[in-house]
Design a protein around this motif. Structure first.
Motif, PDB file in Angstrom:
ATOM      1  N   GLY A 170     -27.066   2.754  22.999  1.00 48.47           N
ATOM      2  CA  GLY A 170     -25.965   3.238  21.871  1.00 48.47           C
ATOM      3  C   GLY A 170     -25.164   4.126  22.209  1.00 48.47           C
ATOM      4  O   GLY A 170     -24.034   4.154  22.035  1.00 48.47           O
ATOM      5  N   ILE A 171     -25.694   4.995  23.381  1.00 42.77           N
ATOM      6  CA  ILE A 171     -24.652   6.056  23.856  1.00 42.77           C
ATOM      7  C   ILE A 171     -23.597   5.377  24.601  1.00 42.77           C
ATOM      8  O   ILE A 171     -22.570   5.947  24.491  1.00 42.77           O
ATOM      9  CB  ILE A 171     -25.438   7.002  24.575  1.00 42.77           C
ATOM     10  CG1 ILE A 171     -24.609   8.152  24.749  1.00 42.77           C
ATOM     11  CG2 ILE A 171     -25.790   6.441  26.097  1.00 42.77           C
ATOM     12  CD1 ILE A 171     -25.226   9.481  25.255  1.00 42.77           C
ATOM     13  N   ALA A 174     -21.389   4.204  21.829  1.00 37.49           N
ATOM     14  CA  ALA A 174     -20.412   5.466  21.155  1.00 37.49           C
ATOM     15  C   ALA A 174     -19.266   5.806  22.187  1.00 37.49           C
ATOM     16  O   ALA A 174     -18.261   6.036  21.614  1.00 37.49           O
ATOM     17  CB  ALA A 174     -21.444   6.591  20.887  1.00 37.49           C
ATOM     18  N   TYR A 177     -16.368   3.404  21.825  1.00 37.44           N
ATOM     19  CA  TYR A 177     -15.592   3.703  20.741  1.00 37.44           C
ATOM     20  C   TYR A 177     -14.635   4.918  21.226  1.00 37.44           C
ATOM     21  O   TYR A 177     -13.350   4.826  20.958  1.00 37.44           O
ATOM     22  CB  TYR A 177     -16.436   4.142  19.366  1.00 37.44           C
ATOM     23  CG  TYR A 177     -15.509   4.736  18.481  1.00 37.44           C
ATOM     24  CD1 TYR A 177     -14.545   3.840  17.527  1.00 37.44           C
ATOM     25  CD2 TYR A 177     -15.466   6.131  18.558  1.00 37.44           C
ATOM     26  CE1 TYR A 177     -13.597   4.539  16.775  1.00 37.44           C
ATOM     27  CE2 TYR A 177     -14.479   6.800  17.491  1.00 37.44           C
ATOM     28  CZ  TYR A 177     -13.776   5.992  16.658  1.00 37.44           C
ATOM     29  OH  TYR A 177     -12.693   6.328  15.602  1.00 37.44           O
ATOM     30  N   ALA A 178     -15.032   5.945  21.737  1.00 38.34           N
ATOM     31  CA  ALA A 178     -14.451   7.126  22.157  1.00 38.34           C
ATOM     32  C   ALA A 178     -13.231   6.597  23.024  1.00 38.34           C
ATOM     33  O   ALA A 178     -12.174   7.329  23.078  1.00 38.34           O
ATOM     34  CB  ALA A 178     -15.300   8.371  22.782  1.00 38.34           C
ATOM     35  N   VAL A 203     -15.630  12.583  17.248  1.00 40.94           N
ATOM     36  CA  VAL A 203     -16.721  12.151  17.245  1.00 40.94           C
ATOM     37  C   VAL A 203     -18.081  13.377  17.074  1.00 40.94           C
ATOM     38  O   VAL A 203     -18.875  13.077  16.188  1.00 40.94           O
ATOM     39  CB  VAL A 203     -16.988  11.333  18.537  1.00 40.94           C
ATOM     40  CG1 VAL A 203     -18.538  10.994  18.523  1.00 40.94           C
ATOM     41  CG2 VAL A 203     -16.161  10.213  18.486  1.00 40.94           C
ATOM     42  N   LYS A 204     -17.757  14.107  17.913  1.00 41.51           N
ATOM     43  CA  LYS A 204     -18.590  15.375  17.795  1.00 41.51           C
ATOM     44  C   LYS A 204     -18.610  16.118  16.492  1.00 41.51           C
ATOM     45  O   LYS A 204     -19.721  16.406  15.897  1.00 41.51           O
ATOM     46  CB  LYS A 204     -18.218  16.405  18.978  1.00 41.51           C
ATOM     47  CG  LYS A 204     -19.128  17.727  18.868  1.00 41.51           C
ATOM     48  CD  LYS A 204     -18.597  18.592  20.112  1.00 41.51           C
ATOM     49  CE  LYS A 204     -19.294  19.691  19.788  1.00 41.51           C
ATOM     50  NZ  LYS A 204     -18.840  20.875  20.791  1.00 41.51           N
ATOM     51  N   ALA A 207     -20.457  13.778  13.616  1.00 38.38           N
ATOM     52  CA  ALA A 207     -21.847  14.056  13.766  1.00 38.38           C
ATOM     53  C   ALA A 207     -22.234  15.417  13.377  1.00 38.38           C
ATOM     54  O   ALA A 207     -23.242  15.306  12.436  1.00 38.38           O
ATOM     55  CB  ALA A 207     -22.399  13.936  15.344  1.00 38.38           C
ATOM     56  N   VAL A 247     -20.517  -4.141  16.033  1.00 35.20           N
ATOM     57  CA  VAL A 247     -21.502  -3.320  16.319  1.00 35.20           C
ATOM     58  C   VAL A 247     -22.806  -3.721  16.535  1.00 35.20           C
ATOM     59  O   VAL A 247     -23.649  -3.643  17.027  1.00 35.20           O
ATOM     60  CB  VAL A 247     -21.185  -1.735  15.460  1.00 35.20           C
ATOM     61  CG1 VAL A 247     -22.357  -0.924  15.620  1.00 35.20           C
ATOM     62  CG2 VAL A 247     -19.751  -1.371  15.793  1.00 35.20           C
TER      63      VAL A 247
END
Length: 253
Positions: A170-171, A174, A177-178, A203-204, A207, A247
């Motif tokens: 998943g990282i 992510a 997406y970024a 994103v940061k 979260a 996703v």
């Protein structure tokens, strides 16, 4: 605590560097086939060796960070020195029963299948732990180790595989997406450096917001989506292009 990390590849190497930053009093030894691979680790004050057996012999916890198809051979090499130690395997796709069979009758204190992600290097991994054998004390020891470099969840074997998809694989999802967000920002007129900085901070921040408020993502989305506004138009366009379905399909694939 003496920790041996067998294999200085992407995940093993990231783990070594992350633990070195989080646990300055630990003695961490990392191994690789070639001395040149180990130079960046010795520069950070870690012990390094091309001898897996020697590294494991002096360790309390042995972490197997090699590719899955190499695990059985590496464990056969290490079996004579594993008595009284805690063994952690990062290998994906090896059933717990098979892993236990590879090290049967060698006197381990505990055996754990563990799935971290690459953010372990910067102390932000989401790590899943499955206990194959051990005690409350060894489980606490393993969880404490990975809590030092992020967050840890103890799961059964089925959920270990789900966790791997969501957090370890998943990282990459992510990050994709970024990247896509930054590319869109450039098309809208930002310079590339501005766009990637904005995407990463967004994103940061998202979260951090969810973590601080303990809320569901949709609740925070509702706070941003003004009726008739541009945010809901963007969300609906993404859903029309299959965002959520894509996703979920990626995770299941």
């Amino acid at each position: 605590m003496n920790i041996a990390i067998i294999g200085a590849g992407n995940m093993g190497g990231a783990t070594a560097l992350g633990l070195a930053g989080a646990l300055p009093d630990a003695r961490i030894t990392v191994t690789a086939k070639h001395a040149a691979t180990l130079e960046k680790f010795t520069a950070r004050g870690l012990q390094a060796s091309c001898d897996n057996v020697a590294a494991a012999r002096g360790a309390d916890i042995v972490v197997i960070g090699v590719k899955p198809w190499l695990v059985q051979g590496v464990l056969a090499e290490l079996k004579p020195v594993l008595a009284g130690k805690v063994l952690v395997s990062f290998a994906a796709g090896i059933p717990a029963a098979d892993l236990a069979g590879f090290v049967a009758d060698c006197g381990l204190k505990g055996l754990y299948a563990v799935i971290p992600n690459l953010a372990i290097e910067v102390g932000e991994s989401m790590t899943f732990v499955h206990e194959i054998s051990g005690t409350k004390e060894t489980l606490a020891q393993v969880c404490g180790l990975f809590d030092a470099v992020g967050k840890t969840a103890v799961v059964d074997e089925k959920r270990l595989h789900a966790g791997m998809m969501l957090a370890s694989c998943g990282i990459a999802f992510a990050l994709r997406y970024a990247r896509a967000s930054a590319e869109g920002g450039v098309e809208l007129g930002l310079y590339p450096k501005e766009a990637i900085e904005a995407a990463l901070q967004t994103v940061k921040g998202a979260a951090a917001l969810l973590e601080a408020r303990g809320s569901h993502p949709e609740a925070e989305i509702d706070r941003v989506t003004t009726p008739g506004g541009v945010t809901i138009r963007g969300l609906n366009a993404m859903e029309d292009a299959g965002f959520t379905a894509a996703v979920i399909a990626g995770l299941k694939a």
